[in-house]
Design a protein around this motif. Structure first.
Motif, PDB file in Angstrom:
ATOM      1  N   ALA A  46       0.924  -1.422   0.110  1.00 52.66           N
ATOM      2  CA  ALA A  46      -0.052  -0.030   0.110  1.00 52.66           C
ATOM      3  C   ALA A  46       0.482   1.288  -0.067  1.00 52.66           C
ATOM      4  O   ALA A  46       1.854   0.846   0.804  1.00 52.66           O
ATOM      5  N   ARG A  47       0.601   2.176  -1.001  1.00 51.38           N
ATOM      6  CA  ARG A  47       1.120   3.384  -0.644  1.00 51.38           C
ATOM      7  C   ARG A  47       1.557   4.379   0.488  1.00 51.38           C
ATOM      8  O   ARG A  47       2.911   4.591   0.639  1.00 51.38           O
ATOM      9  N   ASP A  48       1.226   4.013   1.743  1.00 55.23           N
ATOM     10  CA  ASP A  48       1.358   5.216   2.899  1.00 55.23           C
ATOM     11  C   ASP A  48       2.734   4.140   3.499  1.00 55.23           C
ATOM     12  O   ASP A  48       2.864   4.769   4.002  1.00 55.23           O
ATOM     13  N   LEU A  49       2.039   3.067   3.285  1.00 56.79           N
ATOM     14  CA  LEU A  49       2.908   1.637   4.643  1.00 56.79           C
ATOM     15  C   LEU A  49       4.119   2.309   3.685  1.00 56.79           C
ATOM     16  O   LEU A  49       5.704   2.514   4.246  1.00 56.79           O
ATOM     17  N   GLY A 159      -7.639  10.272   4.795  1.00 57.97           N
ATOM     18  CA  GLY A 159      -8.167  10.993   3.801  1.00 57.97           C
ATOM     19  C   GLY A 159      -9.222  12.222   3.844  1.00 57.97           C
ATOM     20  O   GLY A 159     -10.680  11.781   4.738  1.00 57.97           O
ATOM     21  N   GLY A 160      -9.027  12.701   3.467  1.00 57.57           N
ATOM     22  CA  GLY A 160      -9.874  14.281   3.524  1.00 57.57           C
ATOM     23  C   GLY A 160     -11.519  13.961   2.968  1.00 57.57           C
ATOM     24  O   GLY A 160     -12.975  14.063   2.727  1.00 57.57           O
ATOM     25  N   ASN A 161     -11.960  12.808   1.744  1.00 56.51           N
ATOM     26  CA  ASN A 161     -12.408  12.094   1.141  1.00 56.51           C
ATOM     27  C   ASN A 161     -12.331  10.318   1.930  1.00 56.51           C
ATOM     28  O   ASN A 161     -13.364  10.054   0.756  1.00 56.51           O
ATOM     29  N   PHE A 187      -5.930   7.137   0.240  1.00 55.69           N
ATOM     30  CA  PHE A 187      -4.964   7.841   0.439  1.00 55.69           C
ATOM     31  C   PHE A 187      -3.987   8.531  -1.284  1.00 55.69           C
ATOM     32  O   PHE A 187      -3.490   9.535  -1.669  1.00 55.69           O
ATOM     33  N   ALA A 188      -5.556   8.241  -2.133  1.00 54.28           N
ATOM     34  CA  ALA A 188      -5.152   8.282  -3.707  1.00 54.28           C
ATOM     35  C   ALA A 188      -5.765  10.015  -3.705  1.00 54.28           C
ATOM     36  O   ALA A 188      -7.651  10.217  -2.945  1.00 54.28           O
ATOM     37  N   VAL A 189      -5.569  10.691  -4.005  1.00 57.18           N
ATOM     38  CA  VAL A 189      -5.788  12.137  -4.801  1.00 57.18           C
ATOM     39  C   VAL A 189      -6.867  12.524  -5.945  1.00 57.18           C
ATOM     40  O   VAL A 189      -5.297  12.149  -7.039  1.00 57.18           O
ATOM     41  N   PRO A 190      -7.349  12.807  -6.387  1.00 60.06           N
ATOM     42  CA  PRO A 190      -7.988  13.441  -8.014  1.00 60.06           C
ATOM     43  C   PRO A 190      -7.102  14.497  -8.672  1.00 60.06           C
ATOM     44  O   PRO A 190      -6.496  15.100  -7.542  1.00 60.06           O
ATOM     45  N   ARG A 191      -7.438  14.265  -9.852  1.00 61.77           N
ATOM     46  CA  ARG A 191      -5.938  15.133 -10.541  1.00 61.77           C
ATOM     47  C   ARG A 191      -6.644  16.418 -10.498  1.00 61.77           C
ATOM     48  O   ARG A 191      -6.165  17.209  -9.985  1.00 61.77           O
ATOM     49  N   ARG A 192      -7.958  16.515 -10.081  1.00 63.49           N
ATOM     50  CA  ARG A 192      -8.641  17.831 -10.150  1.00 63.49           C
ATOM     51  C   ARG A 192      -7.906  18.772  -8.795  1.00 63.49           C
ATOM     52  O   ARG A 192      -8.601  19.713  -9.046  1.00 63.49           O
ATOM     53  N   SER A 193      -8.424  17.630  -7.823  1.00 63.48           N
ATOM     54  CA  SER A 193      -7.240  18.352  -6.283  1.00 63.48           C
ATOM     55  C   SER A 193      -6.295  18.763  -5.833  1.00 63.48           C
ATOM     56  O   SER A 193      -6.266  20.029  -5.739  1.00 63.48           O
ATOM     57  N   LEU A 195      -3.300  18.149  -5.851  1.00 63.74           N
ATOM     58  CA  LEU A 195      -2.670  18.052  -5.585  1.00 63.74           C
ATOM     59  C   LEU A 195      -1.865  16.277  -6.042  1.00 63.74           C
ATOM     60  O   LEU A 195      -2.605  15.764  -6.892  1.00 63.74           O
ATOM     61  N   THR A 196      -0.996  15.687  -6.454  1.00 68.11           N
ATOM     62  CA  THR A 196       0.053  15.114  -7.310  1.00 68.11           C
ATOM     63  C   THR A 196      -0.280  14.132  -5.217  1.00 68.11           C
ATOM     64  O   THR A 196       0.346  13.839  -4.394  1.00 68.11           O
ATOM     65  N   GLU A 197       0.412  12.892  -6.196  1.00 71.93           N
ATOM     66  CA  GLU A 197       0.401  11.063  -5.520  1.00 71.93           C
ATOM     67  C   GLU A 197       2.301  11.355  -3.857  1.00 71.93           C
ATOM     68  O   GLU A 197       1.841  11.192  -3.231  1.00 71.93           O
ATOM     69  N   ALA A 198       2.973  12.408  -4.912  1.00 72.40           N
ATOM     70  CA  ALA A 198       3.715  12.347  -4.404  1.00 72.40           C
ATOM     71  C   ALA A 198       3.788  13.624  -3.046  1.00 72.40           C
ATOM     72  O   ALA A 198       3.710  13.212  -1.822  1.00 72.40           O
ATOM     73  N   GLN A 199       2.947  14.889  -3.635  1.00 69.32           N
ATOM     74  CA  GLN A 199       2.514  14.783  -2.824  1.00 69.32           C
ATOM     75  C   GLN A 199       1.677  14.525  -0.999  1.00 69.32           C
ATOM     76  O   GLN A 199       1.946  15.063  -0.231  1.00 69.32           O
TER      77      GLN A 199
END
Length: 216
Positions: A46-49, A159-161, A187-193, A195-199
């Motif tokens: 998982a990306r967060d781990l 995650g906020g959503n 913790f995936a974020v949409p492009r319209r946010s 934010l990038t995944e790295a951020q």
């Protein structure tokens, strides 16, 4: 309980729930060990781990990525919470063996396990990533009692959503909350946010690093 090395960083551990596995990511001069369990729908990839395992050793925190027996056995469905707790408890003597204070943590179902068992195992604190406050669309099925009953300092990173519980849905209690804006349960974020995944992962790792700095 028996532990067997399979490579320099990985060992398998026999528990009453089956054979589990620990992947060690050591710090050069650790002052804490953060043990991280995975969720019911995935593993330690998982990306967060992965982000925490990459970031924390530079801050004197060793990381142990824990794979529950059902995952090691190749099963697709997680067992009942009681069985997850049994596997986690069976691993604890190995996690505690280096003699460092241990922070119990995990994402989703792993966060619930950490909360339920922390006080009984003597964990120094709990890190709850994407705590599943309720099933999606079922806020009346709250699991807040597990979080509120952890009995040790606790940080929730949400995650906020997150459909399993947005930060504003959490009840007041003796824990800290950090938000990854726009993040879903993984913790995936949409492009319209914007934010990038790295951020998003930088927000997460910075929040966790700052909190762990106050844990002794």
């Amino acid at each position: 309980m028996n532990a067997t090395e399979t490579d320099p960083r990985t060992e398998t551990v026999d528990t009453d729930a089956g054979r589990a596995r620990i992947t060690w990511v050591p710090a050069a001069r650790p002052r804490l060990l953060l043990a991280l369990g995975h969720g019911a729908g995935g593993g330690i990839e998982a990306r967060d781990l992965k982000a925490l395992a990459a970031a924390l050793p530079a801050h004197e925190v060793s990381v142990a990525l824990v794979e529950q027996p059902w995952r090691v056995a190749g099963k697709k469905l997680a067992p009942a919470p009681k069985t997850l707790d049994t596997g986690w408890r069976g691993l604890w003597p190995v996690l505690a063996a280096p003699g460092l204070p241990v922070v119990a943590g995990g994402r989703s179902a792993g966060a619930r396990v950490a909360c339920r068992t922390a006080a009984g195992l003597g964990a120094r604190a709990v890190l709850a990533l994407s705590f599943p406050l309720h099933p999606p669309g079922r806020p009346e099925k709250s699991r807040a009692d597990e979080l509120l009953g952890a009995g040790v300092p606790t940080l929730v990173v949400q995650g906020g959503n997150d459909p399993f519980g947005k930060p504003a849905e959490f009840p007041p209690g003796e824990y800290r909350m950090a938000e990854v804006p726009h993040g879903d349960h993984g913790f995936a974020v949409p492009r319209r946010s914007g934010l990038t995944e790295a951020q998003a992962m930088e927000i997460l790792t910075t929040s966790v690093t700052g909190w762990l700095a106050g844990i002794e």
